[in-house]
Design a protein around this motif. Sequence first.
Motif, PDB file in Angstrom:
ATOM      1  N   LYS A 346       0.905  -1.362   0.116  1.00  0.00           N
ATOM      2  CA  LYS A 346       0.068   0.028  -0.028  1.00  0.00           C
ATOM      3  C   LYS A 346       0.848   1.463   0.095  1.00  0.00           C
ATOM      4  O   LYS A 346       0.513   2.376  -0.786  1.00  0.00           O
ATOM      5  CB  LYS A 346      -0.723   0.156   1.163  1.00  0.00           C
ATOM      6  N   GLU A 347       1.799   1.105   0.708  1.00  0.00           N
ATOM      7  CA  GLU A 347       2.842   2.544   0.873  1.00  0.00           C
ATOM      8  C   GLU A 347       3.368   2.833  -0.586  1.00  0.00           C
ATOM      9  O   GLU A 347       3.360   3.786  -0.868  1.00  0.00           O
ATOM     10  CB  GLU A 347       3.841   2.345   1.954  1.00  0.00           C
ATOM     11  N   ASP A 350       0.760   3.771  -3.225  1.00  0.00           N
ATOM     12  CA  ASP A 350       0.261   5.290  -2.674  1.00  0.00           C
ATOM     13  C   ASP A 350       1.441   6.344  -3.331  1.00  0.00           C
ATOM     14  O   ASP A 350       0.931   7.522  -3.689  1.00  0.00           O
ATOM     15  CB  ASP A 350       0.065   5.276  -1.118  1.00  0.00           C
ATOM     16  N   ILE A 351       2.636   5.938  -3.034  1.00  0.00           N
ATOM     17  CA  ILE A 351       3.520   6.840  -3.786  1.00  0.00           C
ATOM     18  C   ILE A 351       3.375   6.834  -5.361  1.00  0.00           C
ATOM     19  O   ILE A 351       3.431   7.895  -5.749  1.00  0.00           O
ATOM     20  CB  ILE A 351       4.926   6.203  -3.376  1.00  0.00           C
ATOM     21  N   ARG A 355      -0.954   9.256  -4.017  1.00  0.00           N
ATOM     22  CA  ARG A 355      -1.567   9.270  -2.872  1.00  0.00           C
ATOM     23  C   ARG A 355      -0.847   9.525  -1.511  1.00  0.00           C
ATOM     24  O   ARG A 355      -1.385   9.844  -0.436  1.00  0.00           O
ATOM     25  CB  ARG A 355      -2.266   8.197  -2.664  1.00  0.00           C
ATOM     26  N   GLY A 356       0.505   9.205  -1.597  1.00  0.00           N
ATOM     27  CA  GLY A 356       1.324   9.244  -0.588  1.00  0.00           C
ATOM     28  C   GLY A 356       2.497  10.128  -0.818  1.00  0.00           C
ATOM     29  O   GLY A 356       2.986  10.312  -1.845  1.00  0.00           O
ATOM     30  N   GLU A 357       3.186  10.736   0.399  1.00  0.00           N
ATOM     31  CA  GLU A 357       4.555  11.520   0.203  1.00  0.00           C
ATOM     32  C   GLU A 357       5.793  10.686  -0.440  1.00  0.00           C
ATOM     33  O   GLU A 357       5.996   9.720  -0.212  1.00  0.00           O
ATOM     34  CB  GLU A 357       4.909  11.870   1.661  1.00  0.00           C
TER      35      GLU A 357
END
Length: 368
Positions: A346-347, A350-351, A355-357
């Motif tokens: 997920k991490e 998301d990148i 969606r993620g940093e």
Amino acid sequence: MKNLLAPATLDFAVTRNDVPRSVEEREQILANPGFGKHFTDHMVDICWSEQGGWHRPRVQPYGPISLDPAAAVLHYGQEIFEGMKAYRHADGSIWTFRPEANAERMQRSARRLALPELPTEYFIESLRQLIAVDGDWVPAADETCLYLRPFMFAKEAFLGVRPAHKVAYYVIASPAGSYFAGGVSPVSIWLSTEYTRAAHGGTGAAKTGGNYAASLLAQAQAYENGCDQVLFLDSSEGKYVEELGGMNVVLVYKDGTLVTPDSESILEGITRDSVLQLAEDRGHRVERRRVAIDEWREGVASGDIVEVFACGTAAVITPIGLVKGKDFEIGSADAVAGELTMSLRKELTDIQYGRGEDRHGWLTRLDA
């Protein structure tokens, strides 16, 4: 094979496809693209010759490639490729993930196959040029992408065994849907003890078609035995884990350590290295070392190994539930995906999808 004759810049000529797919047809494809079934309207083509270096960069309509029957690639397999993705973010922009790493890996592959090395800036510009004309092919649905396939091969017509003096580089693209239509779940793996993927001193660390051809018979055996993928051992001793037919392996120990097999014949996975970096960011210890299949079996039996996953560009991260061989099993077909496995997946996604940093500066915008 260093290319010392490369010009300072490449000016791409663009020839638009006279009969591109209609908006309606493209949208139908993007609604259910599958993987590697449909291709965009254009492709990139750059020539290389011993005398002229890299030249004639162009974007042209997607279509058949004309080859002389004596083209070196058809007889000696002098060919390499890469695989990566373009992602549409929520604001409509288009990005790719760590293209510099793909460019560098393609250069390493080129050195091993005695092909010219395409400079990193040319590699990335070739992606931008294709997106400039085919950006509408990047889907927007969750877990979808445009799969990018840069590849290079020897096109010189000759039957002598030596590095080719003429080479072609192309980029094609294919919209791809979610790899796991029914959600991510653990897969079963067949352990090949009869075949190896690559030999010591061979081309295992290069992304070349011959490595994948060498895996196909074992992959067919995996299907025959009810498994999804095949796992290879080293060629010299036949006891150390290498990789799957197209993915790297990572084992998670109960103390939080992540271990990935290390060998000169394993392809260095960009997804694998990214996942391991994210794990290190969380404080996990990461080891790259030889891993015996017995260590895997005994570790799962004792509870010392608590999760195992495979990783690669197409599937990102795939939990491994069961390893089967002749009179041999590790794990269970009823296993569930591990918590750390799914959290890292997920991490990373998301990148990739914005969606993620992006703490490591891994993303490169292609449409600007």
